[in-house]
Design a protein around this motif. Structure first.
Motif, PDB file in Angstrom:
ATOM      1  N   LEU B  72      -3.940  -0.579  -1.184  1.00 48.24           N
ATOM      2  CA  LEU B  72      -4.439  -1.892  -1.602  1.00 48.24           C
ATOM      3  C   LEU B  72      -5.888  -1.813  -2.075  1.00 48.24           C
ATOM      4  CD1 LEU B  72      -3.923  -5.049  -1.538  1.00 48.24           C
ATOM      5  CD2 LEU B  72      -5.163  -4.991   0.615  1.00 48.24           C
ATOM      6  N   GLU B  75      -6.115   0.144  -5.438  1.00 50.86           N
ATOM      7  CA  GLU B  75      -5.477  -0.472  -6.586  1.00 50.86           C
ATOM      8  C   GLU B  75      -6.142  -1.803  -6.933  1.00 50.86           C
ATOM      9  OE1 GLU B  75      -1.814   0.533  -7.630  1.00 50.86           O
ATOM     10  OE2 GLU B  75      -2.058   2.442  -6.616  1.00 50.86           O
ATOM     11  N   ARG B  76      -6.665  -2.472  -5.928  1.00 50.75           N
ATOM     12  CA  ARG B  76      -7.379  -3.701  -6.228  1.00 50.75           C
ATOM     13  C   ARG B  76      -8.637  -3.416  -7.047  1.00 50.75           C
ATOM     14  NH1 ARG B  76      -5.439  -8.566  -6.903  1.00 50.75           N
ATOM     15  NH2 ARG B  76      -3.694  -8.834  -5.518  1.00 50.75           N
ATOM     16  N   TYR B 305       0.659  -6.367  -3.846  1.00 55.64           N
ATOM     17  CA  TYR B 305      -0.769  -6.103  -3.825  1.00 55.64           C
ATOM     18  C   TYR B 305      -1.532  -7.097  -2.954  1.00 55.64           C
ATOM     19  CZ  TYR B 305       0.452  -3.210  -7.822  1.00 55.64           C
ATOM     20  OH  TYR B 305       1.031  -2.280  -8.636  1.00 55.64           O
TER      21      TYR B 305
END
Ligand SMILES: Nc1ncnc2c1ncn2[C@@H]1O[C@H](COP(=O)(O)OP(=O)(O)OP(=O)(O)O)[C@@H](O)[C@H]1O
Ligand SMILES: Nc1ncnc2c1ncn2[C@@H]1O[C@H](COP(=O)(O)OP(=O)(O)OP(=O)(O)O)[C@@H](O)[C@H]1O
Ligand SMILES: [Mg+2]
Ligand SMILES: [Mg+2]
Lengths: 511, 419, 364, 363
Positions: B72, B75-76, B305
């Motif tokens: 998370l 990728e955030r 996500y």
């Protein structure tokens, strides 16, 4: 009148990119409290210059001074500290973040992230006319609101010098007026503006001073009150200012496109974005659709193109023989093959493959047709050759056809698209905002080409936010409001202001 | 080339009123428990909702949860992290090493540190050198494996006599909320429908819980808070949505990406540590991570996500895995039965919404599952170990997804070069 | 209130049905033990000089130090080096996901570098040996755990795992007080099924229908993660214990640790595999629950093989290393096994004498 | 348009850089880096290593192509792994069961392999297109599930055969095998190399010459622009996923039809993951993928060669990771250097005059 002292001075700015010198020895002086316009053709180097002033790019040569002191702006943060803010030509917004997040981003230190920030945001929203819930995603906003968010962003940071890079390109007249009102009131509060636009009337209406840039270098600075738009244009290009007027009518009585009772339901199913839309376009006729962004024009165009599936109604197109054929069930490719050319409103999203060379873009939409394809196989050699023809005929300024489409300036991208869409010998051209963000020269060329094609019997469905363009080019104008075609106007008699009020529904309510 | 997952089409604006995220999550949880307890009652399989099951679910889901949190964060910030696996491996080595010399907490810290180093390497490659995120991830998986083996031979073999394993290391103590647990235990034993089931599931979560598990669970709301409620989090997410815009507002994109990816590695390393430092764990053991990094990544995407979503993904996976391990084929069949019930509910909902095709699909799926339930006493034993994988696919197929992928994910961002 | 859980009072182990005392579940009397059970069975090799042998060792995944059959093979070589003065040649382990060609390359490389004999550990080498051995007719190859290669210079070293596991089953039958025991297999391969088969027969032999055996695997054939996942083995074992099994036999490689820990925290017992796991350093924490281990003496086989090569006649080795040649067996290092060694020796004799035949596939 | 400097300089730089880094690891563990590199180089001139490197590269090449097709369309088919294993076991079973005349038999097996690979990719494709489920999750899950399927199918109760302690499928009759290309002492090259080269060419041809390839690339770059050009993103996603799966189906075929003739429980795993890296190393270009595959295979082989001088395989793994990273980093460094040089060139040539703007963009 005493001359206020300069707040921004750019001296001898030079910026080189691979293959291109974007700015070369540019000089620009902006005085406190004025609106200073920068004009120039597509690719003249305006945005680059502004990005340099905003610290996003570093000049190879030259100095910048703000408030009389020479500063080095290594990044936007430096510029923000120096009191400079910028509204970019292409929105710099994160779609998946909310309005508030977009505004607060990078400026959380000023008012925190809590109540104080909310209050400030509300105040600025009010001032700029942004009436949306700060917790909506930017993705869901229309262009005008996005524009306002951009301005709020700048103000939130306490910028005193605001750069507006083509802020009006996507706005309708009422919105432009609202923007200008904001600008003027802020000007009165002591803000300084740098303003870029291709619409010279606007420039003359708002600017206190105009600097013209040609081929990356400053040509001169003039007082807008003392020049006509024509003179300005001549300074920029050395050619006459074109007008989009159509003189003699070429309208025939042969219908090419007939849309009947078209309905399109929204994705969540409980309302219609297009409702009972019927219209006919005849050979040699240009039908203009006026409307405030977000009233269904985009959807109409995309439904006619087959990119959206109509919920009800029919779309018919004249075949080569002349009789109408129902194409409601055909896909986009089949419709294109049936003779529709398409200039999309957002060239980056719908018009071009930005990371492919120009010749590859020539194929897009024509991948089944001669000369670039033999149906199953692509013919790159022929595509290159034909792209060279387009480049030649439509005056696309590019070093060659191997250049990536993304590296072309906006006007030249648009000319390429127009050239492509007119190459397939269409019977119908759907043109959405064909000259948006395009400089006067390129605009003239595009209009010229459209007129020529119309003369040869092409039917055109034109959607535009530029009312002068709409009035000047169209044979008939229909006004779209909340998914319906509400009224019709005669371009010979209607004024932009009348049209504007019809678009906002003011006329309808009165009636 | 940038590899981007399905981007939602912004022209499709859903203006429909929707329940807030937490409410929907809670609703789903209620439905799930209802379905499970009904299934366990009707099939006479109390294991579906026993406290042991929820306890093993927590335990098996923990490494996945931590990996997913790691995913998370990266990728955030716009960085794809296929390298979670390698970072977890580094974490297992680090935590065993730390725990051997300094006890569990040092072990945990060392695990995090080693994962973090893996993350930093990924950041150097991806952020500074613009390397394709997947290539870098694959390389880090190789490096993680190689480095851990190398270090194990160097450091552990002299002590344990085994280059593949560390000597036994300290493990976290576990704690129980005794009073609560006893009360829930009594409830569970009463065998009352739903009530006992809920009690069972809850009891598993308050008995034999290690501090590491608590930390991991707390990391879910903490991640939410940091990423969505703080200025740092906003900046971090903006790098994943539109780095150019972020940069234009004076956000140091490189710095934030570095921090995010390093943190991502740290969480993955913590996930590795959870394999080593929990009771019944393996100490350091070569190959023990065994794809959990990938599963963590999947759980994160499963959760769209979002922290709460990835918690759901990890819990689902851990639950199904625990169930198949302790209940075998019979329990899995009971789960099939539960799925039929769930589908029935969904079909009714779709009928109400007049989504005929979706309803038909639901009916077909339910029929197939029911047929499996009805005709089999035992499922093929070769497939049972993969129950969690099947469950994940089925749940996604049923729930469908409107993925909100960070827009700029996988993009190779260079300061000053737009598009 | 919140309380720290103390050591082993976890989930109350092993239900409360069934019997009570260890041994109470046994229904069948054990065959008589031989008079002299202490007889040293290892063959005497006299004074062999193997100075001209350079021994190459191609390991399976894991390699030296894996506390399993690779390690045992290494121990056999070490002993031969020490006792016969053989030269230690190359050693190398297979990588987790290496290709067939890599195995061939490894064997070839060893042959070219003058290693002779070359010992390939693990049946995964079967194909590679089949291919490479004929190309080096002057080099001797040994192949552990596989006898499907038919070549003059290839000696299979295979074991009667089921016989050793049979004794583990007997031990389990004597040690259970709940009349239920379990088998945890790592990966459901034919080889591991032999352990299961022997174990189940052993339990039946001692306890008849009175004792229930539950056999479970972590992963199916081909998914070798089952040998490397103590966490899953732990969950599985815990659930088997909570369902009533109180003695668990594992053939799950490194996952075994999870089995031992489950036994340790839940008052159950466990039986190790391959080597004497009671003595294994990495298991020091839980060794008390390891009553015995089923031994698969790869070291003995390798050692004997090297001796045979030195004497020039590898064909002389037993076709299978079974109980009669002490190729398999059980460990006695944990004192807890002492009370049943008599019975175990009895069964062992019965198998060696052929009175009991142990099948190598699970029944039913 | 091939610029040899940009194509060849980076790998060269990368190798130097990786050698430096690996030397550190080698020195720490007490090995001699020079000897190690010499051994790696020398292995190619030794026995059949060179040929077997190429053989392995063929396998990686196919995996790389499979992944690349997906990347072209912006689908991340991390499931090449599961697809090739599923296809391998099905093709091996069908191939072992079939009795057909020579060439036909091979063709039938290949068709089955392609179909099975595509079939295994069908579910993620459908879920992605119709349910919006990320293909990354589904394929990761299917990569695990394939273990169960292979174990199930290879079980003697189904289609498996037990020999020794290993399980495998029935042996494929000689009519179903692809003869190797004997190179004498150097070993035997997989006959499949011909198919692989053809496939590489086919891939190139498809992407650059066919309408379908154009649509695939267009849709991969911009779904919206492609849709406006009449390309359905759904169709393209489905097609890309299925083709990717189909090509993945061939990954195990060189070994199955050229060397093993059975698919065994112990068959190698992990080609699919390697394929992802190889495709991206080669920037999805068929020639680049070939380079990536050869490099990767060479490093794999080196691992075993290094054992012979006592360097443990984990060092080889570390070197492998390092080299892969170095290659991509080197590409970036060279790119930046080129950019800077170009910028300087413009500066010099134009001498500050806006000459190049005229040709570049300005009206
Ligand atoms: N990042 C960049 N890399 C390479 N070339 C660039 C870059 N940015 C701008 N250019 C080039 O510099 C020239 C000037 O561009 P600039 O954006 O300043 O034009 P502009 O005056 O804003 O045009 P428009 O009216 O179309 O917005 C163009 O030819 C463009 O190709
Ligand atoms: N990476 C790049 N390489 C070369 N030229 C670039 C690059 N990025 C941008 N440009 C050029 O820089 C110029 C400025 O870009 P910008 O996004 O400001 O406006 P634009 O594309 O001209 O917009 P519009 O379409 O509204 O006219 C454009 O002419 C574009 O062609
Ligand atoms: Mg511009
Ligand atoms: Mg522009």
């Amino acid at each position: 009148m005493t001359e206020p002292e300069p707040v921004v001075e750019l001296t001898g700015i030079t910026k080189r990119f691979p293959g291109v010198v974007a700015n070369s020895d540019v000089h620009l002086t902006v005085r406190a409290g004025e609106v200073h316009a920068v004009c120039g053709e597509n690719g003249a180097g305006k945005s680059t210059l502004m990005k340099i002033l905003y610290g996003m790019q570093q000049p190879d040569e030259g100095t910048i001074s703000v408030g009389g002191e020479v500063v080095e702006l290594r990044n936007p943060q430096d510029a923000i500290k120096a009191g400079i803010g910028m509204v970019h030509q292409h929105f710099m917004l994160a779609d998946n973040l909310t309005v508030r997040e977009n505004v607060l981003l990078g400026a959380e230190g000023l008012y925190g992230m809590g109540r104080k920030a909310r209050a400030k945001l509300a105040e600025l929203s009010d001032r700029t006319g942004l009436h949306v819930d700060p917790d909506t995603l930017v993705e869901n906003l229309g262009v005008a609101d996005r524009q306002r968010v951009e301005i709020v962003k700048v103000l939130f940071r306490g910028a005193r010098i605001v750069i507006l890079d083509e802020p009006t390109a996507v706005l309708v007249p009422q919105e432009v007026d609202a923007l200008f009102e904001t600008v003027r009131s802020m000007q009165a509060d002591g803000y300084t503006f740098l303003f870029i636009s291709h619409k010279l009337d606007e420039v003359r209406a708002i600017a206190d001073e105009v600097t013209v840039i040609r081929r990356g270098t400053t040509v001169g600075t003039v007082d807008p009150k003392e020049v006509t738009s024509r003179q300005l244009a001549e300074m920029m290009v050395g050619s006459e200012l074109p007008s989009p007027e159509t003189r003699e009518s070429t309208v025939t009585d042969r219908p090419v496109l007939r849309v009947s009772e078209l309905r399109l339901d929204a994705d969540d199913g409980d309302r219609s974005v297009l409702d009972d839309v019927s219209l006919t376009v005849r050979a040699g006729e240009i039908v203009g659709i006026a409307g405030v962004e977000g009233n269904g024009q985009t959807e109409l165009v995309e439904t006619v193109m087959g990119m959206r599936k109509a919920s009800a109604g029919t779309v018919e197109l004249a075949s080569s023989g002349g009789e109408l054929r129902d194409i409601t069930r055909l896909g986009t490719l089949a419709r294109r093959e049936a003779g529709i050319g398409y200039i999309a409103e957002d060239r980056h999203r719908h018009g071009l493959l930005l990371r492919q060379p120009l010749w590859s873009n020539r194929i897009l939409g024509y991948q089944t047709r001669e000369p670039v394809s033999s149906g199953r196989l692509i013919n790159p050699a022929a595509a290159r050759q034909d792209t060279e023809r387009v480049v030649e005929e439509y005056d696309v300024r590019t070093p060659g056809v191997e250049v990536l489409a993304g590296a072309l300036s906006g006007g030249n991208q648009q000319k390429l698209i127009v050239g492509r869409e007119l190459s397939g010998e269409p019977v119908l051209l759907i043109a959405a905002h064909p000259t948006r963000g395009v400089d006067v020269g390129a605009q003239a060329l595009i209009w010229e080409q459209m007129r020529a094609a119309r003369h040869n019997g092409l039917a055109v469905l034109l959607v535009s936010a530029d009312l002068d363009e709409l009035i000047g080019l169209s044979d008939t104008i229909r006004v779209m409001l909340r998914g319906r075609l509400v009224s019709e106007a005669d371009p010979a008699t209607v004024t932009p202001t009348e049209l504007g009020s019809a678009m906002t529904g003011a006329g309808e309510e009165a009636a | 080339m940038s590899t981007v997952m399905e981007k939602p089409d912004p022209t499709v604006t859903t203006s429909k009123r929707r329940l807030p995220g937490w409410a929907r999550g809670a609703l789903w949880a209620v439905v799930a428990i209802g379905v499970l307890s009904t299934a366990s009652y009707l099939t006479d399989m109390p294991i579906l909702t026993s406290s042991d099951t929820s306890q093993t679910a927590l335990r098996l889901g923990l490494p996945i949860l931590l990996a997913a949190i790691g995913g998370l964060w990266a990728e955030r910030a716009g960085v794809m992290n296929i390298g979670l696996e390698g970072m977890m491996i580094l974490g297992t080595w680090g935590s065993a090493w730390g725990a051997y010399y300094g006890g569990v907490w040092v072990g945990l810290a060392a695990g995090i540190l080693f994962g973090l180093l893996g993350g930093l390497l990924h950041a150097v490659a991806v952020v500074t050198f613009n390397v394709n995120h997947i290539v870098s991830g694959v390389a880090i998986n190789l490096l993680g494996l190689g480095v851990a083996q190398y270090l194990a031979t160097l450091v552990f073999e002299p002590i344990s006599g085994n280059p593949r394993e560390s000597p036994p290391v300290a493990k976290f103590d576990t704690y129980s909320a005794t009073f609560l647990s006893d009360w829930l235990g009594a409830l569970e034993d009463e065998q009352r429908v739903v009530l006992s089931d809920v009690a069972g599931l809850l009891r598993g979560l308050v008995t034999h819980v290690s501090p590491l598990a608590m930390i991991a669970l707390l990391l879910v709301p903490a991640s939410y808070f940091i990423l969505w409620r703080t200025r740092f989090g906003l900046r971090l997410r903006s790098c994943g949505e539109s780095p150019v815009a972020a940069e234009s507002l004076g956000v140091n994109v490189y710095l934030h990406k570095y921090i995010a990816v390093a943190a991502s590695g740290g969480f993955a390393g913590m996930g590795g540590a959870s394999l080593v430092l929990l009771e019944g764990g393996a100490d350091y053991l070569e190959n023990q991570v065994n794809g959990r990094g990938y599963i963590g990544l999947a759980a994160m995407i499963f959760g769209n996500y979002r922290p709460s979503g990835l918690l759901g993904g990890a819990a689902l996976f851990g639950y199904a895995d625990g169930l198949q391990l302790s209940g075998g084929g019979a329990a899995v069949l009971a789960l099939c039965y539960g799925a039929v019930l769930l589908l029935a509910i969904i079909v009714v909902l779709q009928l109400i919404r007049r989504h005929w095709w979706a309803a038909a699909g639901g009916v077909a799926g339910a029929a197939v599952l029911y047929w499996i339930y009805w005709t089999n006493d035992e499922l093929p034993s070769d497939l049972i170990p993969y129950t969690p994988h099947f469950v994940t696919i089925i749940v996604l197929a049923v729930a469908a997804q409107r993925l909100r992928v960070p827009k700029a994910i996988g993009q190779q961002y260079r300061r000053g070069e737009d598009t | 209130g919140c309380a720290k859980d103390s050591g082993g009072d976890g989930n109350q182990a092993a239900g409360d049905g069934g019997g009570g005392e260890p041994g109470s579940c046994v229904t069948n009397e054990a065959p008589a033990a031989p008079e002299n059970s202490k007889k040293e069975q290892t063959t005497e090799h006299g004074d062999i000089d193997a100075g001209d042998l350079k021994i190459g060792l191609a390991f399976d995944v894991g390699g030296r130090g894996d506390a399993s059959f690779n390690d045992a093979a290494a121990a056999g070589v070490d002993r031969a080096v020490e006792e016969f003065g053989a030269e230690k040649g190359n050693e190398s382990p297979a990588a987790g996901s290496e290709s067939e060609a890599a195995k061939e390359q490894r064997l070839r490389q060893m042959a070219e570098q003058g290693n002779n004999p070359i010992i390939a550990v693990g049946f995964a080498y079967a194909e590679a040996v089949r291919k490479v051995a004929p190309q080096y007719p002057d080099t001797e190859f040994a192949l552990v755990d596989d006898n499907s290669v038919d070549a003059k210079n290839v000696t299979p070293l295979v074991f009667a795992e089921e016989e050793g596991s049979f004794l583990a089953g007997v031990a389990a039958a004597y040690k259970t007080s709940e009349c239920q025991v379990g088998f945890v297999g790592g990966v459901q391969t034919p080889l591991i099924k032999k352990f299961q088969a022997g174990f189940e027969q052993g339990v039946k032999a001692a306890g008849g229908d009175n004792i229930e055996v539950k056999s479970e695997y972590l992963t199916p054939a081909g998914d070798i993660s089952g040998f490397n996942d103590p966490a899953k083995a732990n969950v599985k074992s815990k659930s088997m214990i909570s369902q009533g099994s109180d003695v668990l036999f594992h053939a799950a490689g490194a996952s075994g640790q999870g089995v031992f820990e489950a036994a340790a925290t839940n008052d159950a017992l466990a039986i190790g595999v391959d080597s004497d796991q009671y003595k294994q350093k990495t298991l020091a924490d839980v060794k008390d629950v390891i009553v015995t281990s089923m031994l698969k003496k790869v070291d003995v086989a390798v050692f004997d093989y090297i001796a045979a090569v030195a004497e020039g006649d590898p064909g002389d080795l037993p076709e299978r290393f079974d109980l009669s040649v002490d190729g398999v067996g059980y460990s006695k290092s944990n004192p807890a096994i002492e009370d049943v060694t008599e019975e175990l020796e009895g069964y062992k004799k019965a198998i060696v004498d052929g009175d009991i035949e142990v099948s190598d596939t699970p029944q039913g | 348009m091939i610029n040899w400097r940009t194509a060849l300089l980076p790998p060269a730089l990368a190798i130097v850089f990786a050698m430096l880094l690996s030397s550190v690891a080698l020195l720490i563990s007490g090995a001699n880096p020079l000897e190690a590199f010499a051994t790696m180089g020398a292995q190619l001139f030794h026995g059949n290593t060179a040929v077997s490197t190429v053989n392995l590269a063929i396998v990686y090449y196919l995996a790389g192509l499979a992944a690349a097709v997906g990347f072209q369309m912006n689908v991340f088919n991390i499931g090449v792994e599961g697809q090739y294993r599923f296809a391998a076991v099905v093709a091996a079973i069908v191939g072992g069961w079939m009795q057909l005349p020579p060439v036909l038999h091979v063709i039938a097996i290949l068709v089955v392999a392609v179909a099975s690979g595509a079939l295994y990719a069908l579910l993620p494709a459908l879920l992605k297109v119709y349910r919006g489920v990320s293909e990354v999750i589904t394929t990761i899950m299917l990569n695990s599930i394939v273990f169960g399927i292979v174990a199930f199918l290879i079980n003697p109760e189904q289609f498996g055969v037990l020999h020794g302690n290993n399980l495998s499928t029935e042996e494929i009759a000689p009519s179903g095998r692809i003869p190797g290309i004997p190179l004498g002492e150097a070993g035997t090259l997989f006959g499949f190399v011909v198919i692989a080269v053809a496939l590489g060419y086919g891939y190139w041809f498809m992407l650059n010459r066919t309408r379908f390839g154009f649509e695939l690339k267009a849709s991969g770059e911009s779904k919206t622009a492609a849709a406006a050009g009449g390309v359905s993103a759904k169709k393209m996603t489905l097609a890309a996923m299925l083709i990717s799966g189909g090509v993945a189906g061939l990954v195990a075929m060189p070994e199955l039809l050229g060397r093993d003739y059975v698919y065994a429980m112990t068959a190698t795993q992990g080609y699919g993951f390697t394929g992802l890296a190889v495709a991206l190393l080669g920037r999805n270009h068929p020639a680049g993928i070939a380079f990536g595959a050869l490099l990767w295979a060479f490093l794999d082989r080196s691992a075993v060669s290094l054992e012979s001088i006592g360097i443990p395989s984990e060092i080889a793994t570390i070197m492998q990771g390092t080299i892969v990273l170095s290659v991509v980093v080197a590409y970036e460094i060279v790119r930046r250097a080129d950019l800077a040089a170009e910028q300087r060139r413009v500066g010099r040539a134009g001498n500050g005059r806006p000459a190049s703007v005229a040709e570049g963009g300005a009206v």
